[in-house]
Design an enzyme around this catalytic site. Structure first.
Site, PDB file in Angstrom:
ATOM      1  N   LYS A 233       0.071   7.812  -6.721  1.00  0.00           N
ATOM      2  CA  LYS A 233       0.243   9.263  -6.897  1.00  0.00           C
ATOM      3  C   LYS A 233       0.469   9.578  -8.378  1.00  0.00           C
ATOM      4  O   LYS A 233       1.387  10.327  -8.755  1.00  0.00           O
ATOM      5  CB  LYS A 233       1.369   9.811  -6.037  1.00  0.00           C
ATOM      6  CG  LYS A 233       1.095   9.653  -4.544  1.00  0.00           C
ATOM      7  CD  LYS A 233       2.110  10.351  -3.675  1.00  0.00           C
ATOM      8  CE  LYS A 233       1.780  10.217  -2.206  1.00  0.00           C
ATOM      9  NZ  LYS A 233       2.028   8.864  -1.652  1.00  0.00           N
TER      10      LYS A 233
ATOM     11  N   THR B 142       0.936   7.374 -20.559  1.00  0.00           N
ATOM     12  CA  THR B 142       1.609   6.575 -19.526  1.00  0.00           C
ATOM     13  C   THR B 142       0.688   6.418 -18.306  1.00  0.00           C
ATOM     14  O   THR B 142       0.687   5.370 -17.670  1.00  0.00           O
ATOM     15  CB  THR B 142       2.975   7.173 -19.111  1.00  0.00           C
ATOM     16  OG1 THR B 142       2.740   8.423 -18.502  1.00  0.00           O
ATOM     17  CG2 THR B 142       3.896   7.338 -20.298  1.00  0.00           C
TER      18      THR B 142
ATOM     19  N   PRO C 203      -3.571  10.526   5.897  1.00  0.00           N
ATOM     20  CA  PRO C 203      -2.349   9.858   6.355  1.00  0.00           C
ATOM     21  C   PRO C 203      -1.554  10.777   7.268  1.00  0.00           C
ATOM     22  O   PRO C 203      -1.767  11.981   7.273  1.00  0.00           O
ATOM     23  CB  PRO C 203      -1.584   9.627   5.044  1.00  0.00           C
ATOM     24  CG  PRO C 203      -1.998  10.755   4.160  1.00  0.00           C
ATOM     25  CD  PRO C 203      -3.365  11.217   4.594  1.00  0.00           C
TER      26      PRO C 203
END
Ligand code: XMP
Length: 247
Positions: free
Chosen positions: A84, A91, A203
């Site tokens: 996610k 980063t 999901p």
């Protein structure tokens, strides 16, 4: 081969649309690794891919997780990292490089950063290295509508934010999107926006209340299933009956 084609080929081979979410927990590292490998061996013929979460990376560390990825690959199963990702460029790039180095075939990212200085680094690295990017469009948890259904207003009018995410997935060339199985009406709406060729990973089946058949009928391509399978007394039997119910 693109990530979408890799999963498609795997799904054709096993005739399955189930992605196993391997979120097993155990304070004993060796026991945890053995459990993950045992579940994989138990259900491999009923799944088409494996999804690993940050939770397992925090428990085991990336080198040990990388061994699990290799084990899945030995069984010809592609592996998705549910990172996610949603940080700034440098980063995001570091995390992408680490997951790619660990052998993952695709990474889940969140479009909330926007493109420039956020998702651009994720997609650019993914393209260079042949890794897939799956974008989060609508989550499966009960509170998801507080954010994902929020009405946003721009020059092209008013739209719920998840519709904009679905459009971003097309514009940015995502290899798939995530839409929770708990809201088949949203799956249907997103499917009509993205067309037939975008893979929808869904999901939330079973433990979270989503119905496998309903999600597939609404337009989901693959179902991401965790606890319903791995936390059952017989992961193999549960995986097989889920597999047969949607075959
Ligand atoms: P369960 O045990 O509920 O686990 O079958 C579901 C798995 O999927 C992940 N999950 C999501 N991942 N967007 C995602 O990218 C979602 O909306 C979402 N909902 C659940 C969860 O982390 C677990 O691995």
């Amino acid at each position: 081969m693109s990530f979408a084609n890799t999963v498609r080929a795997s799904s054709e081979r096993t005739q399955s649309r189930i992605v196993l979410a391997l979120d097993v927990e155990n304070d004993d590292h060796q026991a945890l690794i053995m459990k993950c490998n045992a579940i994989l061996e138990d259900v491999e013929e009923y799944i088409c891919a494996v999804k690993i979460n940050r939770q397992l990376v925090l428990s085991l560390g990336l080198p040990a997780v990388s061994e699990l990825v290799k084990n899945a690959h030995k069984r010809s199963l592609p592996v998705i990292m549910d990172a996610k990702l949603n940080d700034v460029g440098h980063t995001n790039s570091f995390m992408m490089r680490s997951y790619i180095h660990a052998g993952f075939d695709a990474v889940i990212a969140s479009p909330v950063t926007g493109w420039k200085g956020g998702m651009d680094s994720v997609f650019e690295l993914a393209r260079k290295r042949g890794t897939g990017v799956i974008l989060l469009v609508y989550m499966s948890n009960p509170g998801a509508e507080q954010f994902y259904s929020m009405i946003t207003s721009t020059a092209d009018g008013q739209k719920p934010i998840f519709e904009r995410f679905a459009h971003m997935a097309i514009e940015w060339g995502a290899d798939g999107i995530v839409v929770g199985a708990t809201r088949p009406e949203v799956i249907r709406q997103v499917r009509s926006l993205v067309g037939p060729s975008m893979e929808i990973y869904s999901p939330g089946v079973g433990t979270q209340g989503g119905d496998a058949k309903e999600a597939i009928e609404a337009g989901a391509t693959y179902l991401i299933v965790g606890r319903t399978i791995y936390a059952s007394p017989s992961p193999r039997n549960v995986a097989r009956s889920l597999y047969e119910s949607i075959k």
